[in-house]
Scaffold this motif. Structure first.
Motif, PDB file in Angstrom:
ATOM      1  N   VAL A 236       1.172  -1.457  -0.201  1.00  0.00           N
ATOM      2  CA  VAL A 236      -0.011   0.467  -0.242  1.00  0.00           C
ATOM      3  C   VAL A 236       1.060   1.613   0.341  1.00  0.00           C
ATOM      4  CG1 VAL A 236      -1.901   1.013   1.209  1.00  0.00           C
ATOM      5  CG2 VAL A 236      -1.817  -0.938   1.013  1.00  0.00           C
ATOM      6  N   VAL A 237       1.688   1.841   0.173  1.00  0.00           N
ATOM      7  CA  VAL A 237       2.820   1.882   0.905  1.00  0.00           C
ATOM      8  C   VAL A 237       3.770   2.468  -0.385  1.00  0.00           C
ATOM      9  CG1 VAL A 237       4.890   3.520   1.819  1.00  0.00           C
ATOM     10  CG2 VAL A 237       3.211   2.012   3.906  1.00  0.00           C
TER      11      VAL A 237
ATOM     12  N   ILE B 288       1.278   4.167  -3.491  1.00  0.00           N
ATOM     13  CA  ILE B 288       1.034   5.480  -2.973  1.00  0.00           C
ATOM     14  C   ILE B 288       1.965   5.964  -3.368  1.00  0.00           C
ATOM     15  CG2 ILE B 288       0.379   7.300  -1.528  1.00  0.00           C
ATOM     16  CD1 ILE B 288      -1.862   5.125  -0.141  1.00  0.00           C
ATOM     17  N   VAL B 289       3.611   6.254  -2.836  1.00  0.00           N
ATOM     18  CA  VAL B 289       4.958   6.173  -2.499  1.00  0.00           C
ATOM     19  C   VAL B 289       4.925   6.291  -4.307  1.00  0.00           C
ATOM     20  CG1 VAL B 289       7.394   7.113  -2.924  1.00  0.00           C
ATOM     21  CG2 VAL B 289       5.639   5.868  -0.897  1.00  0.00           C
TER      22      VAL B 289
ATOM     23  N   ALA C 179       2.304   9.236  -6.067  1.00  0.00           N
ATOM     24  CA  ALA C 179       3.226  10.738  -6.037  1.00  0.00           C
ATOM     25  C   ALA C 179       4.077  10.955  -6.401  1.00  0.00           C
ATOM     26  CB  ALA C 179       2.941  10.626  -4.325  1.00  0.00           C
TER      27      ALA C 179
ATOM     28  N   ALA D  36       8.422  12.189  -3.959  1.00  0.00           N
ATOM     29  CA  ALA D  36       7.753  11.027  -2.914  1.00  0.00           C
ATOM     30  C   ALA D  36       9.001   9.767  -3.296  1.00  0.00           C
ATOM     31  CB  ALA D  36       6.563  10.713  -2.554  1.00  0.00           C
TER      32      ALA D  36
ATOM     33  N   PHE E 235       0.864  13.106   4.112  1.00  0.00           N
ATOM     34  CA  PHE E 235      -0.549  11.686   3.593  1.00  0.00           C
ATOM     35  C   PHE E 235      -0.736  12.231   1.875  1.00  0.00           C
ATOM     36  CE2 PHE E 235      -4.159   9.936   1.946  1.00  0.00           C
ATOM     37  CZ  PHE E 235      -4.065   8.474   2.016  1.00  0.00           C
TER      38      PHE E 235
ATOM     39  N   HIS F 263       0.741  14.087   0.245  1.00  0.00           N
ATOM     40  CA  HIS F 263       2.048  14.879  -0.514  1.00  0.00           C
ATOM     41  C   HIS F 263       2.950  12.759  -0.888  1.00  0.00           C
ATOM     42  CE1 HIS F 263       5.903  16.367  -1.895  1.00  0.00           C
ATOM     43  NE2 HIS F 263       6.819  15.821  -0.816  1.00  0.00           N
ATOM     44  N   GLY F 264       2.289  12.164  -0.463  1.00  0.00           N
ATOM     45  CA  GLY F 264       2.678  10.385  -0.339  1.00  0.00           C
ATOM     46  C   GLY F 264       3.300  10.452   0.721  1.00  0.00           C
ATOM     47  N   ASP F 265       3.623  11.254   1.511  1.00  0.00           N
ATOM     48  CA  ASP F 265       5.223  10.645   2.692  1.00  0.00           C
ATOM     49  C   ASP F 265       4.571   9.407   2.766  1.00  0.00           C
ATOM     50  OD1 ASP F 265       6.908  11.772   4.326  1.00  0.00           O
ATOM     51  OD2 ASP F 265       5.638  10.514   5.978  1.00  0.00           O
ATOM     52  N   PRO F 266       5.656   8.535   2.939  1.00  0.00           N
ATOM     53  CA  PRO F 266       5.566   7.340   3.471  1.00  0.00           C
ATOM     54  C   PRO F 266       5.305   6.902   4.376  1.00  0.00           C
ATOM     55  CG  PRO F 266       7.528   7.589   1.892  1.00  0.00           C
ATOM     56  CD  PRO F 266       6.914   8.494   1.947  1.00  0.00           C
TER      57      PRO F 266
ATOM     58  N   VAL G 299       1.546   7.778   4.864  1.00  0.00           N
ATOM     59  CA  VAL G 299       0.522   6.189   4.750  1.00  0.00           C
ATOM     60  C   VAL G 299       0.650   5.262   5.566  1.00  0.00           C
ATOM     61  CG1 VAL G 299       0.034   5.139   2.533  1.00  0.00           C
ATOM     62  CG2 VAL G 299       1.193   7.332   2.440  1.00  0.00           C
TER      63      VAL G 299
ATOM     64  N   THR H 227      -8.337  -3.514  -0.781  1.00  0.00           N
ATOM     65  CA  THR H 227      -7.482  -2.504   0.253  1.00  0.00           C
ATOM     66  C   THR H 227      -6.835  -1.759  -0.330  1.00  0.00           C
ATOM     67  OG1 THR H 227      -7.917  -4.652   1.896  1.00  0.00           O
ATOM     68  CG2 THR H 227      -6.257  -3.258   2.626  1.00  0.00           C
ATOM     69  N   GLN H 228      -5.387  -2.048  -1.245  1.00  0.00           N
ATOM     70  CA  GLN H 228      -4.548  -0.938  -1.356  1.00  0.00           C
ATOM     71  C   GLN H 228      -5.522  -0.991  -2.499  1.00  0.00           C
ATOM     72  OE1 GLN H 228      -0.890  -2.978  -3.103  1.00  0.00           O
ATOM     73  NE2 GLN H 228      -1.098  -1.870  -5.146  1.00  0.00           N
TER      74      GLN H 228
ATOM     75  N   PHE I  12      -6.500   2.054  -0.493  1.00  0.00           N
ATOM     76  CA  PHE I  12      -5.729   3.528   0.078  1.00  0.00           C
ATOM     77  C   PHE I  12      -5.723   4.277  -1.060  1.00  0.00           C
ATOM     78  CE2 PHE I  12      -5.708   1.330   3.875  1.00  0.00           C
ATOM     79  CZ  PHE I  12      -5.808   1.941   4.376  1.00  0.00           C
ATOM     80  N   LEU I  13      -5.712   3.637  -2.000  1.00  0.00           N
ATOM     81  CA  LEU I  13      -4.914   4.316  -3.062  1.00  0.00           C
ATOM     82  C   LEU I  13      -6.261   5.347  -3.900  1.00  0.00           C
ATOM     83  CD1 LEU I  13      -3.031   2.442  -5.827  1.00  0.00           C
ATOM     84  CD2 LEU I  13      -2.113   4.735  -5.433  1.00  0.00           C
TER      85      LEU I  13
ATOM     86  N   TRP J  23      -5.776   8.496  -1.127  1.00  0.00           N
ATOM     87  CA  TRP J  23      -4.665   9.197  -1.748  1.00  0.00           C
ATOM     88  C   TRP J  23      -5.570  10.065  -2.293  1.00  0.00           C
ATOM     89  CZ3 TRP J  23      -1.411   9.495  -5.889  1.00  0.00           C
ATOM     90  CH2 TRP J  23      -0.162  10.759  -5.118  1.00  0.00           C
ATOM     91  N   ARG J  24      -6.240   9.755  -3.317  1.00  0.00           N
ATOM     92  CA  ARG J  24      -6.629  10.950  -4.835  1.00  0.00           C
ATOM     93  C   ARG J  24      -7.142  11.281  -3.911  1.00  0.00           C
ATOM     94  NH1 ARG J  24      -6.602   5.230  -8.315  1.00  0.00           N
ATOM     95  NH2 ARG J  24      -4.648   5.004  -8.867  1.00  0.00           N
TER      96      ARG J  24
END
Lengths: 236, 179
Positions: free
Chosen positions: A52-53, A56-57, A60, A68, B10, B12-15, B18, B47-48, B51-52, B55-56
């Motif tokens: 997941v992380v 998204i990274v 981004a 990121a 979050f 900004h996609g900061d790991p 997230v 789930t993935q 979350f994506l 985030w969007r």
């Protein structure tokens, strides 16, 4: 607390309570069903967090002006959640549900495919193998099973140790279960050391093999007293 | 509520941000997906994706709203989309149909049923670990008090009292579900 509250709690915990109204029983039955449903207890693979992380990274980074930093390896970052290689997974990956880790996890549903031999379709039958593990009712039990497709159905050869001989109306029964929890009986036996079972439903759909302790008391349903569990995990 | 700094990171996609949000809500989002799809691999995929999508959409997320129900709603929508996708795989040979094939099993879970699972899971997570264990062994594994006592190596009376405390707490935490 009133007597009625105590009665409701007792009923919720599974005790026989006669003082509740049908409406109260129905409400509490719903709650009990929720406590029994796998969705209440199942945990994702711990590797999903990285997936997941990194998804998204990655996205981004591809945004205009995005920068990121990657969290883990490039290999992991580009791996979609569902395409991960199958692995032996704990059902209790998060701290909130970590109480059953360790011996319990080793003794219960943990089962992994050890061989998936599709082979040459013209000559080799479709065949799976799985490890079966003891449940808390039989923590010393363990073994393996091979499941082979034949023209008559699926032949299941189970070999397990750590289960005592059952006789005098007490026996073991094997079941296959699908994701919806539907059970199909595949045979009864007294000793689990070398057993041949037969299934008329495909193990590709009914992937979980369980063995329960049964008694010849006129009730053919599963007793729920599981002693062995194993699951085929498909290779993607 | 999603705090401003965490939300900014979050978005900004900061790991780390997230990961922090995943650790708070990942299990619950997964539970929603699993309830709809009934299969681990699909639930993890959902789930993935959830979350994506979150985030969007995070830029437009209203800070006054609670994050959990918002994520649950996204997870349910994503899971139902996956459910429908899987149901359309009608041309596969029977033996290649996954055990989770929704079209073979049932209709999508209702929003109410999914919300109930979310609530129950959250309530169970609030119990002390020893009480969670008793609840799980009792309801999910179908064990009797005697079985649980043998499994945990404690007296049956201890299991009974622990079970009563746990169910009492659950009844209090989930009383609103009966209203």
């Amino acid at each position: 607390m009133s007597t009625s509250d105590n009665d409701r709690i007792a009923y919720l915990s599974g005790e026989a309570v006669g003082s509740l109204t049908p409406h109260e029983r129905a409400e509490l039955d719903e709650l009990r069903m929720l406590l029994e449903t796998p969705a209440t207890w199942e945990e994702p693979d711990t590797a999903l967090e990285d997936s997941v992380v990194n998804a998204i990274v990655e996205e981004a980074r591809n945004q205009p002006g995005g920068a990121a930093a990657p969290a883990v390896s490039d290999e992991a970052r580009t791996r979609p959640a569902r395409r991960r290689a199958p692995s032996l997974r704990s059902r209790f990956g998060r701290p909130a549900f970590a109480f059953a880790l360790g011996a319990f996890a080793a003794a219960t549903v943990a089962a992994v495919i050890v061989a998936l031999a599709v082979g040459n379709k013209s000559a080799t039958p479709l065949r799976f193998a799985m490890v079966v593990s003891g449940t808390p009712l039989a923590p010393a039990a363990h073994g393996s099973a091979t499941l082979t497709k034949t023209t008559s159905g699926w032949r299941i050869e189970l070999a397990a140790t750590g289960l005592p001989h059952r006789a005098n109306g007490r026996y073991y029964q094997a079941w296959l279960k699908n994701a919806a929890g539907i059970l199909v009986p595949v045979g009864t036996f007294n000793d689990a050391e070398h057993v041949t079972l037969w299934s008329g439903v495909p193990v590709t759909q009914f992937r979980t093999l369980t063995v329960t302790q049964q008694q010849a008391n006129g009730d053919p349903a599963s007793s729920g007293r599981r002693v062995l569990v194993g699951t085929i995990r498909a290779a993607h | 509520m999603l705090e401003g700094e965490l939300r900014r990171r979050f978005c900004h996609g900061d790991p780390d941000a997230v990961r922090s949000i995943y650790r708070s809500y990942g299990g619950l989002v997964y539970a929603v997906a699993y309830k709809v799809l009934g299969e681990r691999g699909l639930a993890e995929e959902a789930t993935q994706q959830a979350f994506l999508k979150a985030w969007r959409a995070a830029q437009s997320f209203d800070d006054r709203r609670e994050l959990g129900p918002w994520l649950a709603a996204i997870a349910r929508r994503v899971a139902i989309d996956l459910y429908r996708r899987e149901a359309l795989r009608a041309a596969d040979p029977l033996d290649s149909v996954p055990s989770s094939e929704p079209s073979l099993i049932s209709s999508p879970e209702s929003a109410e049923a999914i919300s109930d699972v979310w609530e129950v899971r959250r309530a169970v997570a609030q119990l002390p670990a020893d009480e969670q264990e008793v609840i799980r062994l009792k309801h999910f594994d179908g064990m009797t008090h005697v079985d649980i006592a043998e499994r945990l190596g404690v007296a049956v009376g201890t299991v009974k009292s622990r079970s009563f405390r746990a169910h009492k707490r659950l009844a209090a935490l989930l009383g609103h579900l009966r209203e």
